[in-house]
Design an enzyme around this catalytic site. Structure first.
Site: not given
Ligand code: G6P
Ligand code: MN
Length: 417
Positions: A69, A123, A145-146, A175, A240, A260
């Site tokens: 990542r 993802n 997706c949440d 997104h 997004y 991030r």
């Molecule tokens: C949301 C998105 C996910 C993503 C996450 C990242 O929940 O729907 O697809 O992976 O955010 O969050 P983070 O805190 O890991 O940057």
């Molecule tokens: Mn997502």
């Protein structure tokens, strides 16, 4: 928490990384003991043990873990391009890693539990969902997706109501979508929300106690919706969109030395592994920090509806098949659907205006090309995908970023010729 309404016989955690599984398992075991001590909990690294007799498989994986990542974020930033987990070059790179891994898990499920439902939130969900459509025609696969429901939680805070009171109309890609209207207990609250979001984004007094909003990075993301919803007042944006419509501002905000992914490793990940180690030493740990948030509730709601044919309305990622009338049938879209025991029954969205259609078609072509790059092992398709992505300013930059990413992803990406 929902055991009265949705009783489980057994919960199996499967991972191909035994060490990570052990650490996470310690916490899960404690949480299960608190809420449902009779529930049988099994930890395994054997796909057959994990999947045989399963009714529902929740699939989430991170191929290359956080180290990759970090690469996905840092390589584009070196070129002044958005460095993000699921959007832009980072998202495409992650897609090229994820697809073979997701295919592997689905093949295992079909071997050991041919009729199990797979609820996939690996993802980058947009690209992964397009890949599962191509390969499996999404037979008993539901991609979710949440983020939309997380934004709806912010809407509920703005309106002072419960998340369950909210119902939305929405269209787009994962997104990459827009809320066209929002109702609270049946009353149209779209204009009221728009007014708030244009001023403050998705942040309100009530959201300041929310765990996600307390994270400054997420607070910044929720606030950015103000700019987008002021420029484009027809609909309310998915957060997004900041990466696609405000990429310059995002790059300015991003820090290549503290991406991030690095923040997550030093924050959330560290808290989990520290807590796990403390529990193992027999120390007391505040487990409330690991209780399900909106994300967990959403996943359980989707599966409850699948299992019991409850026909709950949820936003899910499905093949378009005419739902958005002036978009190709085989686009992989995120829209509302009623979740029945036969799967998602999407609602009809109708025609969308040219600006939104243009945005979506470009992104859909980009995501489709990433999938084809993997399936065909094609360098050219990968280059085309990178060139089509809105976050990348030119074909020259597309090639430079892609070539760097090929180096960084050796052993993860299929060979591109
Ligand atoms: C949301 C998105 C996910 C993503 C996450 C990242 O929940 O729907 O697809 O992976 O955010 O969050 P983070 O805190 O890991 O940057
Ligand atoms: Mn997502």
């Amino acid at each position: 928490v929902q055991k009265d309404r949705f009783k489980l016989n057994e919960l199996v955690l499967y991972d191909n990384n035994a060490e990570r599984q052990e650490a996470v398992g310690v916490i899960v075991r404690h949480v299960v003991e608190m809420f449902d001590p009779e529930l049988k909990l099994t930890l395994t690294t054997d796909p057959e043990v994990a999947m045989a007799d399963a009714d529902f498989i929740f699939a989430q994986m991170r191929v290359g873990l956080y180290a990759m990542r970090e690469q996905d974020e840092k390589i584009p930033l070196k070129y002044g391009v958005v460095g993000q987990e699921t959007c832009g070059p980072g998202g495409m790179a992650y897609g090229l890693r994820s697809i073979p891994g997701v295919f592997q898990v689905i093949d295992d499920v079909r071997k050991y539990a041919p009729e199990a439902w797979i609820i996939n939130y690996s993802n980058p969900a947009a690209i992964v969902a397009e890949a599962t459509r191509r390969k499996y025609n999404n037979y008993k696969i539901l991609n979710i997706c949440d983020m939309p429901v997380e934004i709806e939680a912010r809407m509920a805070e703005i309106l002072g109501c419960e998340l369950d009171d909210i119902e939305v109309d929405y269209f787009g890609l994962n997104h990459f979508g827009w809320y066209t209207s929002v109702r609270c207990k049946g009353v149209d609250v779209t204009d009221k929300l728009k007014e708030h979001v244009r001023k403050y984004g998705y942040i309100s007094e009530a959201s300041l106690n929310d765990a996600l909003v307390k994270d400054p990075d997420w607070a910044h993301t929720f606030k950015n919706a103000a700019t987008i919803s002021t420029l484009f007042q027809d609909y309310l944006p998915n957060t997004y969109y900041q990466y696609y419509l405000l990429p310059d501002a995002c790059v300015e905000y991003m820090d290549i030395n503290n991406t991030r992914g690095m923040q997550v490793v030093n924050g959330r990940e560290k808290r989990i592994f520290d807590a796990s180690a403390a529990l193992k030493r027999g120390e007391k740990v505040d487990l409330t920090q690991f209780y399900v948030g909106v994300h967990g509730r959403f996943i359980v709601d989707v599966v409850k509806s699948l299992a019991k044919d409850l026909r709950h309305r949820q936003l899910v990622i499905v093949p378009n098949n005419g739902a958005i009338e002036n978009l190709s049938d085989d686009a992989t879209v995120e829209i509302p659907a009623y979740i029945t025991d036969r799967g998602a029954e999407p609602v009809r969205v109708g025609k969308i205006p040219r600006f939104y259609k243009g945005l979506i078609e470009q992104q859909d072509a980009c995501e489709g090309l990433v999938v084809e790059a993997v399936i065909e092992g094609s360098y050219q398709k990968a280059l085309e995908a990178f060139t089509l992505n809105r976050t990348i300013p030119s074909a020259r930059v597309a090639k430079e970023v892609l070539d760097d990413m090929i180096e960084a992803n050796k052993g993860y990406w299929p060979e591109l010729k």
